[in-house]
Scaffold this motif. Structure first.
Motif, PDB file in Angstrom:
ATOM      1  N   GLU A 109     -35.532  -5.132  18.074  1.00  0.00           N
ATOM      2  CA  GLU A 109     -34.889  -5.941  19.113  1.00  0.00           C
ATOM      3  C   GLU A 109     -33.963  -6.988  18.501  1.00  0.00           C
ATOM      4  N   ASN A 110     -34.330  -7.531  17.348  1.00  0.00           N
ATOM      5  CA  ASN A 110     -33.448  -8.484  16.669  1.00  0.00           C
ATOM      6  C   ASN A 110     -32.189  -7.788  16.167  1.00  0.00           C
ATOM      7  N   SER A 111     -32.353  -6.572  15.668  1.00  0.00           N
ATOM      8  CA  SER A 111     -31.189  -5.817  15.207  1.00  0.00           C
ATOM      9  C   SER A 111     -30.263  -5.491  16.363  1.00  0.00           C
ATOM     10  N   TRP A 112     -30.819  -5.066  17.498  1.00  0.00           N
ATOM     11  CA  TRP A 112     -29.985  -4.789  18.682  1.00  0.00           C
ATOM     12  C   TRP A 112     -29.225  -6.043  19.109  1.00  0.00           C
ATOM     13  N   ARG A 113     -29.934  -7.170  19.128  1.00  0.00           N
ATOM     14  CA  ARG A 113     -29.321  -8.421  19.569  1.00  0.00           C
ATOM     15  C   ARG A 113     -28.195  -8.838  18.617  1.00  0.00           C
ATOM     16  N   ARG A 114     -28.455  -8.748  17.321  1.00  0.00           N
ATOM     17  CA  ARG A 114     -27.434  -9.152  16.348  1.00  0.00           C
ATOM     18  C   ARG A 114     -26.179  -8.302  16.479  1.00  0.00           C
ATOM     19  N   HIS A 115     -26.332  -7.015  16.607  1.00  0.00           N
ATOM     20  CA  HIS A 115     -25.150  -6.149  16.739  1.00  0.00           C
ATOM     21  C   HIS A 115     -24.379  -6.448  18.027  1.00  0.00           C
ATOM     22  N   ARG A 116     -25.099  -6.708  19.111  1.00  0.00           N
ATOM     23  CA  ARG A 116     -24.432  -7.027  20.369  1.00  0.00           C
ATOM     24  C   ARG A 116     -23.651  -8.336  20.258  1.00  0.00           C
ATOM     25  N   GLU A 117     -24.259  -9.344  19.652  1.00  0.00           N
ATOM     26  CA  GLU A 117     -23.602 -10.647  19.545  1.00  0.00           C
ATOM     27  C   GLU A 117     -22.393 -10.595  18.614  1.00  0.00           C
ATOM     28  N   ILE A 118     -22.525  -9.897  17.482  1.00  0.00           N
ATOM     29  CA  ILE A 118     -21.399  -9.808  16.542  1.00  0.00           C
ATOM     30  C   ILE A 118     -20.273  -8.967  17.134  1.00  0.00           C
ATOM     31  N   ALA A 119     -20.614  -7.918  17.887  1.00  0.00           N
ATOM     32  CA  ALA A 119     -19.571  -7.120  18.538  1.00  0.00           C
ATOM     33  C   ALA A 119     -18.814  -7.959  19.561  1.00  0.00           C
ATOM     34  N   SER A 120     -19.516  -8.785  20.308  1.00  0.00           N
ATOM     35  CA  SER A 120     -18.848  -9.653  21.293  1.00  0.00           C
ATOM     36  C   SER A 120     -17.908 -10.628  20.597  1.00  0.00           C
ATOM     37  N   TYR A 121     -18.329 -11.154  19.458  1.00  0.00           N
ATOM     38  CA  TYR A 121     -17.464 -12.050  18.688  1.00  0.00           C
ATOM     39  C   TYR A 121     -16.224 -11.313  18.201  1.00  0.00           C
ATOM     40  N   LEU A 122     -16.409 -10.080  17.723  1.00  0.00           N
ATOM     41  CA  LEU A 122     -15.259  -9.273  17.291  1.00  0.00           C
ATOM     42  C   LEU A 122     -14.298  -9.039  18.459  1.00  0.00           C
ATOM     43  N   HIS A 123     -14.832  -8.698  19.618  1.00  0.00           N
ATOM     44  CA  HIS A 123     -13.964  -8.425  20.776  1.00  0.00           C
ATOM     45  C   HIS A 123     -13.122  -9.650  21.129  1.00  0.00           C
ATOM     46  N   ARG A 124     -13.738 -10.816  21.056  1.00  0.00           N
ATOM     47  CA  ARG A 124     -12.995 -12.051  21.366  1.00  0.00           C
ATOM     48  C   ARG A 124     -11.886 -12.279  20.347  1.00  0.00           C
ATOM     49  N   ARG A 125     -12.180 -12.092  19.076  1.00  0.00           N
ATOM     50  CA  ARG A 125     -11.157 -12.292  18.042  1.00  0.00           C
ATOM     51  C   ARG A 125     -10.018 -11.280  18.173  1.00  0.00           C
ATOM     52  N   LEU A 126     -10.343 -10.053  18.547  1.00  0.00           N
ATOM     53  CA  LEU A 126      -9.302  -9.036  18.721  1.00  0.00           C
ATOM     54  C   LEU A 126      -8.391  -9.374  19.894  1.00  0.00           C
ATOM     55  N   ARG A 127      -8.979  -9.861  20.987  1.00  0.00           N
ATOM     56  CA  ARG A 127      -8.159 -10.252  22.138  1.00  0.00           C
ATOM     57  C   ARG A 127      -7.242 -11.411  21.784  1.00  0.00           C
ATOM     58  N   GLU A 128      -7.701 -12.317  20.934  1.00  0.00           N
ATOM     59  CA  GLU A 128      -6.857 -13.432  20.493  1.00  0.00           C
ATOM     60  C   GLU A 128      -5.635 -12.943  19.726  1.00  0.00           C
ATOM     61  N   LEU A 129      -5.754 -11.766  19.102  1.00  0.00           N
ATOM     62  CA  LEU A 129      -4.613 -11.171  18.390  1.00  0.00           C
ATOM     63  C   LEU A 129      -3.712 -10.372  19.328  1.00  0.00           C
ATOM     64  N   GLY A 130      -4.062 -10.317  20.595  1.00  0.00           N
ATOM     65  CA  GLY A 130      -3.269  -9.551  21.557  1.00  0.00           C
ATOM     66  C   GLY A 130      -3.592  -8.072  21.562  1.00  0.00           C
ATOM     67  N   LEU A 131      -4.711  -7.677  20.942  1.00  0.00           N
ATOM     68  CA  LEU A 131      -5.087  -6.270  20.891  1.00  0.00           C
ATOM     69  C   LEU A 131      -5.940  -5.905  22.107  1.00  0.00           C
ATOM     70  N   GLN A 132      -5.865  -4.643  22.497  1.00  0.00           N
ATOM     71  CA  GLN A 132      -6.557  -4.156  23.694  1.00  0.00           C
ATOM     72  C   GLN A 132      -7.711  -3.253  23.298  1.00  0.00           C
ATOM     73  N   LEU A 133      -8.895  -3.546  23.812  1.00  0.00           N
ATOM     74  CA  LEU A 133     -10.048  -2.697  23.554  1.00  0.00           C
ATOM     75  C   LEU A 133      -9.907  -1.381  24.316  1.00  0.00           C
ATOM     76  N   PHE A 134     -10.226  -0.290  23.648  1.00  0.00           N
ATOM     77  CA  PHE A 134      -9.999   1.041  24.214  1.00  0.00           C
ATOM     78  C   PHE A 134     -10.927   1.318  25.393  1.00  0.00           C
ATOM     79  N   VAL A 135     -12.191   0.904  25.288  1.00  0.00           N
ATOM     80  CA  VAL A 135     -13.148   1.074  26.376  1.00  0.00           C
ATOM     81  C   VAL A 135     -13.085  -0.164  27.256  1.00  0.00           C
TER      82      VAL A 135
END
Length: 414
Positions: A307-333
C-alpha cells in the motif's frame, strides 16, 4: 600383462597424436575479437523509460553473490521464498504460483500455451501492443481469436466486455492492466466475476503496473496473472512472475493436447517450483543469479509495504503530471482515473520529432525516456517512474531536461 599394457599405451599414443594432427590441420578462421580484449564499458544512465528500470543497490549486490546449483536445497529454499513474495505482490493464495525463466513476454506465452488449445475461443482486448501480441500468439496456437480493438489510450467497460463474452463465448479473456505503450490503466473490479458468469477465465498482464497501482488477484477474480521483474521491482530483466487460480489450473491439467512448448509446460514448471507435492526433478537450468535479484526485489517491496508503494507511485505520478503541464505538455490519457501511475504518456508536442527529444535527453543528460510503441509510435513520449526511480528528485531532473530540449530541439512551425 605388462606387454599388453605397453601395446595399449603405444596404440593410444598413436591415436592421440592423430587427434592432435587433426585439430592442427584446421587453422582458425576467426581471430579473438579485439573488442573482447578490452574491459566492458557501460554508461551511467537514469532509466526513466517504460523499463527496464535502474537496479536498487541491494538487488545489484545480489548479482555478485556466490553461485550455487539450481538443484541445491538452498536454491529450493530461495525459490520457495520467491513464491511467497509473488503471492504477496499479487495478493493471492494460489498454490500454482512461480517464476518463469524469461521476460514478461515469456510469461504471456506460458499462459497462452497452457490455457489455449486449437479451436478454443479467445477474446482479446487490443488497446496497445500487448493486446496485439496476445492476439497473435492465440492465432499461432490455433485458437479462434476475437479482437476488441480500441485506439491507443482506450480502455474496456464492463458493458463492452459483456457484449464480447456473450457474442464469442470465449474460454479466455485477455486484458492489460497497465498498457505501457499508451499509459492507460484498465480497471479490473468486476471483470473477473463477469467472466465467470460466462464460464470464461480472466488473464491479466500486469508487467507495467505491478507494485505501482492496486492489484488484488483473488478478490478481483483474476484467473491468471503475470508480470515482469524489470519495472517496479527494479530487478534485472529475464525473470517473470505468474500465478494460476484453481479454475485455470484445472483447465490446464485437463488439456486434450500437450502444450506447444516443452520449456513452458506448466506441469513441468510446477514440479521444479514445488507446486505439485512431488519430488522436484530437473526440467531446465534456472537463472540462479537472476533469481537472487528477484528474491531481493520482492523483499524490498515487502519491507516498504504494497500500500505504501502504491501510494508513493500515485503521488509521484501526480507531481510529474503537474510539472509536465507547467511545460505546456499534454497528457495522452485525458481521464486522471485512467492514467497508469508507473508510465506516463505525453502527446508529442506539435512541430517536434519525438526522436529529437528522446536523443537530446539521452545525449545531454544521460536520461532515458521513450517514444511510443506499436500503435502509439509517433504519438507519445513515455516517462517511467518505476520502483526506486519514482522520486520527486527524478521528476525534477527529467522535467528540467525536457524544458531545455523543447528550447533547443528543431521545431517545424508549419
Amino acid at each position: 600383462m605388462l606387454r599388453t599394457l605397453t601395446s595399449v599405451r603405444v596404440a593410444l599414443g598413436s591415436q592421440a597424436a592423430g587427434w592432435v594432427r587433426t585439430m592442427a590441420s584446421h587453422p582458425l578462421l576467426v581471430a579473438p575479437p579485439e573488442v573482447l580484449l578490452k574491459p566492458i564499458s557501460v554508461p551511467r544512465r537514469l532509466l526513466l523509460g517504460p523499463g527496464p528500470s535502474n537496479l536498487a543497490p541491494r538487488i545489484l549486490a545480489a548479482g555478485g553473490l556466490k553461485m550455487i546449483s539450481h538443484m541445491h536445497k538452498e536454491m529450493y529454499q530461495i525459490m520457495d521464498e520467491i513464491k511467497q513474495g509473488i503471492q504477496y505482490v499479487f495478493q493471492t493464495k494460489n498454490r500454482l504460483t512461480l517464476a518463469i525463466s524469461g521476460s514478461g513476454h515469456c510469461a504471456l506465452e506460458a499462459a497462452l500455451f497452457n490455457l489455449l488449445e486449437p479451436g478454443d475461443s479467445f477474446l482479446v482486448g487490443v488497446n496497445g501492443i500487448w493486446g496485439e501480441r496476445a492476439a497473435e500468439i492465440g492465432e499461432r496456437v490455433g485458437a479462434h481469436t476475437h479482437r476488441m480493438t480500441k485506439d491507443p489510450g482506450g480502455h474496456y467497460t464492463l458493458q463492452e466486455v459483456e457484449e464480447g463474452l456473450a457474442r464469442h463465448k470465449p474460454a479466455v479473456l485477455f486484458l492489460t492492466q497497465g498498457e505501457s505503450s499508451s499509459g492507460v490503466l484498465q480497471p479490473l473490479d468486476g471483470y473477473g466475476e463477469l467472466c465467470h458468469r460466462y464460464q470464461c477465465l480472466l488473464l491479466v498482464d500486469s508487467v507495467a503496473s505491478l507494485g505501482g497501482t492496486p492489484l488484488h488477484m483473488d478478490q478481483q477474480g483474476i484467473d491468471v496473472l503475470y508480470s515482469g521483474s524489470q519495472k517496479v521491482l527494479n530487478a534485472p530483466p529475464g525473470t517473470a512472475l505468474i500465478s494460476f487460480s484453481d479454475k485455470a489450473r484445472d483447465k490446464v491439467y485437463a488439456r486434450k493436447t500437450k502444450p506447444y512448448s516443452f520449456y513452458l509446460d506448466l506441469k513441468l514448471l510446477a514440479n521444479i517450483w514445488g507446486c505439485d507435492d512431488k519430488p522436484r526433478t530437473y526440467h531446465h537450468t534456472t537463472p540462479v543469479l537472476s533469481l537472487y535479484g528477484l528474491r531481493e526485489s520482492l523483499a524490498l517491496i515487502a519491507e516498504e509495504g504494497l500500500e505504501n508503494s502504491w501510494r508513493r507511485h500515485r503521488e509521484i505520478a501526480s507531481y510529474l503530471h503537474r510539472r509536465l503541464r507547467e511545460l505546456g505538455l499534454q497528457l495522452f490519457v485525458r481521464d486522471p482515473a485512467l492514467r497508469l501511475p508507473t508510465v506516463t504518456a505525453v502527446a508529442v508536442p506539435a512541430g517536434y520529432d519525438w526522436r529529437d527529444i528522446v536523443n537530446y535527453l539521452l545525449d545531454r543528460f544521460s536520461i532515458e525516456i521513450a517514444g511510443g510503441l506499436g500503435p502509439s509510435l509517433g504519438k507519445v513520449l513515455r516517462i517511467g517512474l518505476l520502483g526506486c526511480n519514482a522520486s520527486r528528485e527524478n521528476v525534477d531532473r527529467v522535467t528540467q531536461a525536457l524544458k531545455e530540449a523543447l528550447q533547443c530541439c528543431p521545431r517545424n512551425k508549419l
